[in-house]
Design a protein around this motif. Structure first.
Motif, PDB file in Angstrom:
ATOM      1  N   LEU A   1       0.832  -1.210   0.000  1.00 25.67           N
ATOM      2  CA  LEU A   1       0.000   0.000   0.000  1.00 25.67           C
ATOM      3  C   LEU A   1       0.865   1.258   0.000  1.00 25.67           C
ATOM      4  CD1 LEU A   1      -2.809  -1.077   2.515  1.00 25.67           C
ATOM      5  CD2 LEU A   1      -3.065  -0.694   0.056  1.00 25.67           C
ATOM      6  N   ILE A   2       1.944   1.250   0.781  1.00 24.96           N
ATOM      7  CA  ILE A   2       2.856   2.396   0.822  1.00 24.96           C
ATOM      8  C   ILE A   2       3.479   2.623  -0.557  1.00 24.96           C
ATOM      9  CG2 ILE A   2       5.046   3.238   1.755  1.00 24.96           C
ATOM     10  CD1 ILE A   2       4.300   1.865   4.400  1.00 24.96           C
ATOM     11  N   ASP A   3       3.886   1.534  -1.223  1.00 28.67           N
ATOM     12  CA  ASP A   3       4.465   1.652  -2.560  1.00 28.67           C
ATOM     13  C   ASP A   3       3.456   2.232  -3.556  1.00 28.67           C
ATOM     14  OD1 ASP A   3       6.881   0.689  -1.745  1.00 28.67           O
ATOM     15  OD2 ASP A   3       6.518  -1.387  -2.389  1.00 28.67           O
ATOM     16  N   LYS A   4       2.175   2.010  -3.273  1.00 23.36           N
ATOM     17  CA  LYS A   4       1.116   2.531  -4.148  1.00 23.36           C
ATOM     18  C   LYS A   4       0.672   3.929  -3.727  1.00 23.36           C
ATOM     19  CE  LYS A   4      -0.937  -1.879  -5.587  1.00 23.36           C
ATOM     20  NZ  LYS A   4      -2.204  -2.680  -5.652  1.00 23.36           N
ATOM     21  N   ASN A   5       1.398   4.512  -2.779  1.00 23.73           N
ATOM     22  CA  ASN A   5       1.080   5.846  -2.250  1.00 23.73           C
ATOM     23  C   ASN A   5      -0.309   5.899  -1.610  1.00 23.73           C
ATOM     24  OD1 ASN A   5       3.555   7.084  -3.059  1.00 23.73           O
ATOM     25  ND2 ASN A   5       2.768   7.202  -5.165  1.00 23.73           N
ATOM     26  N   GLU A   6      -0.704   4.784  -1.000  1.00 26.61           N
ATOM     27  CA  GLU A   6      -1.973   4.733  -0.272  1.00 26.61           C
ATOM     28  C   GLU A   6      -1.681   4.731   1.223  1.00 26.61           C
ATOM     29  OE1 GLU A   6      -4.777   1.779  -1.528  1.00 26.61           O
ATOM     30  OE2 GLU A   6      -4.100   1.846  -3.626  1.00 26.61           O
ATOM     31  N   SER A   7      -2.582   5.345   1.987  1.00 24.72           N
ATOM     32  CA  SER A   7      -2.380   5.452   3.431  1.00 24.72           C
ATOM     33  C   SER A   7      -2.609   4.111   4.109  1.00 24.72           C
ATOM     34  CB  SER A   7      -3.334   6.491   4.020  1.00 24.72           C
ATOM     35  OG  SER A   7      -3.214   6.522   5.433  1.00 24.72           O
TER      36      SER A   7
END
Length: 280
Positions: free
Chosen positions: A7-13
């Protein structure tokens, strides 16, 4: 942790919107990554999470042999997803041997479970066990479970055999095949929701489209049960009674019966049921 990293790699919180100091739960991470609820990896994780949530309330020792195929699939899913999203090969850090799970626990029969535990706990275990059996059969995917089984077959061709056995034709002990008494916990494994899941799975696999806007759901299943008086047919349904609690489970034959009836006329099946059932 892997899901949160994705999720972090996808720029999601990875934090809850209303609680910025708390990261999302495992189940929320699963839903965010695998948005299709029918994804086999998601289904696998959801069943394992379910076991984790009930493990403090119900027995876990006997669950091992049932859940081991799910755990094995989960381990391999992890290695594949790690390589897919992080480009890392876990076998460089952990020996391949340690990625293969094993269980030596001898499973108890339903009758032994009933003798060992109180009725409520025994029934819960049997229902969970049956659900795993049903899902393994219907999903039929190594992303959901990986079953390892040893089957023995008798052959007259010695060169094709892994080992040999001897049959004593002069034995004084005669045998005969007898019809055994069937335990409904073995013959009627499908819960109400599992019937819906199984019918939908089979319709999808056979590319059969039920002409009803909501598809095959509780409403359609209830009409079938009422119209064909399924709960009075021991071939298709069995009533479990524990104290004052009454519940029903259904057989594989019932699932096959439903699919067969829908196949006859998928375009008008639901409408025909509606017209056939008399208003109460």
């Amino acid at each position: 942790m892997l899901l949160k990293a994705i999720l972090i790699d996808k720029n999601e919180s990875i934090y809850y919107k209303n609680k910025q100091d708390r990261t999302i739960s495992l189940i929320d991470a699963v839903k965010n990554i695998y948005r299709d609820r029918h994804t086999r990896i998601r289904l696998n994780l959801e069943k394992i999470i379910e076991l984790r949530n009930i493990s403090t309330h119900f027995i876990t020792e006997e669950y091992e042999v049932k859940y081991a195929p799910l755990f094995q699939a989960c381990v391999l899913n992890y290695t594949n997803e790690l390589e897919k999203y992080q480009n890392r090969d876990i076998t460089k850090y952990i020996s391949q041997d340690f990625l293969t799970l094993s269980t030596r626990y001898e499973p108890l029969s339903n009758e032994q479970i009933k003798m060992k535990y109180p009725a409520e706990i025994a029934q819960k275990f049997i229902q969970q066990s049956n659900e795993i059996d049903v899902l393994n059969k219907e999903y039929d995917s190594d992303k959901f479970s990986i079953n390892i089984a040893q089957r023995l077959y008798i052959t007259r061709k010695k060169k094709n055999a892994d080992f040999t056995v001897r049959i004593e034709k002069n034995s004084e002990n005669s045998v005969a095949i007898v019809k055994d008494i069937k335990d409904p916990s073995d013959t009627h494994k499908y819960s109400y929701n599992n019937v819906i899941m199984a019918v939908n799975e089979r319709l999808n696999k056979q590319n059969i489209k039920l002409q009803y806007k909501s598809g095959f759901n509780q409403y359609v299943l209830n009409m079938i049960i009422d119209f064909y008086d399924i709960k009075s047919n021991p071939k298709y349904s069995y009533e479990h009674v524990i104290g004052k609690q009454h519940s029903y489970t259904y057989s594989q034959q019932f699932v096959e019966f439903v699919v067969t009836e829908i196949k006859k006329d998928p375009q008008h099946f639901v409408e025909s049921l509606k017209k056939s059932i008399k208003p109460r």
